[in-house]
Scaffold this motif. Structure first.
Motif, mmCIF file in Angstrom:
data_model
loop_
_atom_site.group_PDB
_atom_site.id
_atom_site.type_symbol
_atom_site.label_atom_id
_atom_site.label_comp_id
_atom_site.label_asym_id
_atom_site.label_seq_id
_atom_site.Cartn_x
_atom_site.Cartn_y
_atom_site.Cartn_z
ATOM 1 N N LYS A 1 0.854 -1.176 0.000
ATOM 2 C CA LYS A 1 0.000 0.000 0.000
ATOM 3 C C LYS A 1 0.899 1.239 0.000
ATOM 4 O O LYS A 1 2.112 1.154 -0.060
ATOM 5 C CB LYS A 1 -0.897 0.002 1.239
ATOM 6 C CG LYS A 1 -1.658 -1.300 1.448
ATOM 7 C CD LYS A 1 -2.779 -1.495 0.458
ATOM 8 C CE LYS A 1 -3.595 -2.726 0.799
ATOM 9 N NZ LYS A 1 -4.648 -2.993 -0.171
ATOM 10 N N ASN B 1 1.211 3.210 2.574
ATOM 11 C CA ASN B 1 1.723 3.445 3.912
ATOM 12 C C ASN B 1 3.173 3.004 4.028
ATOM 13 O O ASN B 1 3.622 2.104 3.323
ATOM 14 C CB ASN B 1 0.889 2.659 4.936
ATOM 15 C CG ASN B 1 -0.575 3.038 4.892
ATOM 16 O OD1 ASN B 1 -0.923 4.197 5.017
ATOM 17 N ND2 ASN B 1 -1.434 2.046 4.690
ATOM 18 N N ASP B 2 3.912 3.647 4.959
ATOM 19 C CA ASP B 2 5.278 3.234 5.230
ATOM 20 C C ASP B 2 5.244 2.201 6.353
ATOM 21 O O ASP B 2 5.203 2.542 7.529
ATOM 22 C CB ASP B 2 6.137 4.444 5.628
ATOM 23 C CG ASP B 2 7.574 4.028 5.939
ATOM 24 O OD1 ASP B 2 7.917 2.841 5.718
ATOM 25 O OD2 ASP B 2 8.350 4.877 6.402
ATOM 26 N N TYR B 3 5.266 0.918 5.979
ATOM 27 C CA TYR B 3 5.183 -0.147 6.964
ATOM 28 C C TYR B 3 6.473 -0.308 7.758
ATOM 29 O O TYR B 3 6.536 -1.146 8.652
ATOM 30 C CB TYR B 3 4.831 -1.464 6.274
ATOM 31 C CG TYR B 3 3.407 -1.522 5.768
ATOM 32 C CD1 TYR B 3 2.334 -1.511 6.644
ATOM 33 C CD2 TYR B 3 3.137 -1.585 4.405
ATOM 34 C CE1 TYR B 3 1.025 -1.563 6.187
ATOM 35 C CE2 TYR B 3 1.832 -1.643 3.932
ATOM 36 C CZ TYR B 3 0.787 -1.633 4.831
ATOM 37 O OH TYR B 3 -0.501 -1.682 4.368
ATOM 38 N N TYR C 1 3.547 4.764 11.955
ATOM 39 C CA TYR C 1 2.431 4.062 11.316
ATOM 40 C C TYR C 1 1.872 2.992 12.242
ATOM 41 O O TYR C 1 0.655 2.890 12.453
ATOM 42 C CB TYR C 1 2.872 3.432 9.991
ATOM 43 C CG TYR C 1 1.818 2.499 9.433
ATOM 44 C CD1 TYR C 1 0.714 2.993 8.742
ATOM 45 C CD2 TYR C 1 1.894 1.122 9.645
ATOM 46 C CE1 TYR C 1 -0.277 2.147 8.268
ATOM 47 C CE2 TYR C 1 0.904 0.266 9.175
ATOM 48 C CZ TYR C 1 -0.175 0.788 8.494
ATOM 49 O OH TYR C 1 -1.153 -0.050 8.034
ATOM 50 N N ARG D 1 -1.652 2.512 14.262
ATOM 51 C CA ARG D 1 -2.454 1.323 13.950
ATOM 52 C C ARG D 1 -2.881 0.600 15.231
ATOM 53 O O ARG D 1 -4.039 0.215 15.379
ATOM 54 C CB ARG D 1 -1.632 0.399 13.057
ATOM 55 C CG ARG D 1 -2.358 -0.835 12.548
ATOM 56 C CD ARG D 1 -3.155 -0.545 11.285
ATOM 57 N NE ARG D 1 -3.756 -1.766 10.772
ATOM 58 C CZ ARG D 1 -3.256 -2.489 9.778
ATOM 59 N NH1 ARG D 1 -2.132 -2.118 9.192
ATOM 60 N NH2 ARG D 1 -3.878 -3.565 9.366
#
Length: 245
Positions: free
Chosen positions: A7, A9-11, A16, A20
């Motif tokens: 995605k 997002n910066d996982y 992040y 979450r």
């Protein structure tokens, strides 16, 4: 992250994951007293773990999140499990929930790209259930993923096991695993997702794990067909040579 897709997002960012685990998403279930298991559960993985990882092993759980994997392993007799995660929020949740489980008293906030707090050859087994996948969706991928794997190789004892559960097929993961500084003897198991198992077994899941012989260059046989397109690939990577003398 099903199918290895990333995605926007910066996982790889702590912010992040802190957000979450503080939110109302499934991954934040720990805040309400529950848990969220990514990919596969311990009962599904137990035959492989029991076969390759003795209960006396010192185990490092990368990106532990609020998974039940560590808890279930401790209940099943594993004696020494260290949980690390980049999110301070989930680590605090894990500390509060598992304070009474002696095998799980070591829960640490840590970036898996730099685990210098641990000395060389500190662990007999490193378990990664989706963390490498997250690192491959980080802003610094694939460099950050390579740094993580170098740290894993450094931390493993001679003949130690890196157990990688991933959506990434061999064509995507084997080049990473074979980077300079990493020397593994690797076997591959493939498991359909729990959702696929439920569908195929009409609501009565029967975990099936198939060992698949890789080709000489570390790839799937050309005639191999996945039963479930969203299958999980489980790489059992045994350290062949000590990375540091």
């Amino acid at each position: 992250m099903g199918g290895g897709e990333c995605k926007s997002n910066d996982y790889g960012a702590a912010a992040y994951w802190d957000a979450r685990y503080s939110s109302g998403s499934p991954a934040s279930n720990a805040a309400g007293g529950g848990f969220f298991d990514w990919y596969q559960t311990y009962p599904a993985l137990r035959p492989l773990l029991r076969a390759r990882v003795p209960a006396s092993s010192r185990v490092l759980m990368l990106g532990c999140g609020n998974s039940l994997l560590s808890v279930d392993m401790a209940k099943d007799g594993y004696e020494d499990i260290v949980n690390v995660d980049i999110s301070s929020v989930v680590i605090e949740q894990m500390r509060e929930k598992h304070n009474e489980i002696p095998q799980l008293r070591c829960n640490m906030q840590m970036d898996v790209r730099d685990m210098s707090l641990f000395g060389d050859k500190s662990f007999d087994c490193v378990i990664d259930k989706g963390t490498l996948d997250a690192m491959m969706c980080a802003d610094d991928a694939p460099h950050g993923a390579s740094k993580m794997l170098a740290e894993v190789a450094r931390l493993l004892t001679p003949h130690g096991i890196y157990l990688l559960i991933t959506y990434g097929a061999p064509k995507e993961r084997v080049p990473l695993l074979n980077q300079p500084g990493c020397s593994w003897s690797t076997t591959l198991h493939i498991m359909p997702t729990p959702e696929y198992q439920l569908k195929m077994n009409k609501g009565a899941p029967q975990p099936t794990m198939e060992e698949v012989a890789l080709t000489e260059d570390g790839q799937l046989p050309p005639d191999y067909v996945l039963k479930d397109p969203e299958s999980h690939f489980i790489f059992v990577c045994q350290q062949v040579n000590s990375v540091r003398g």
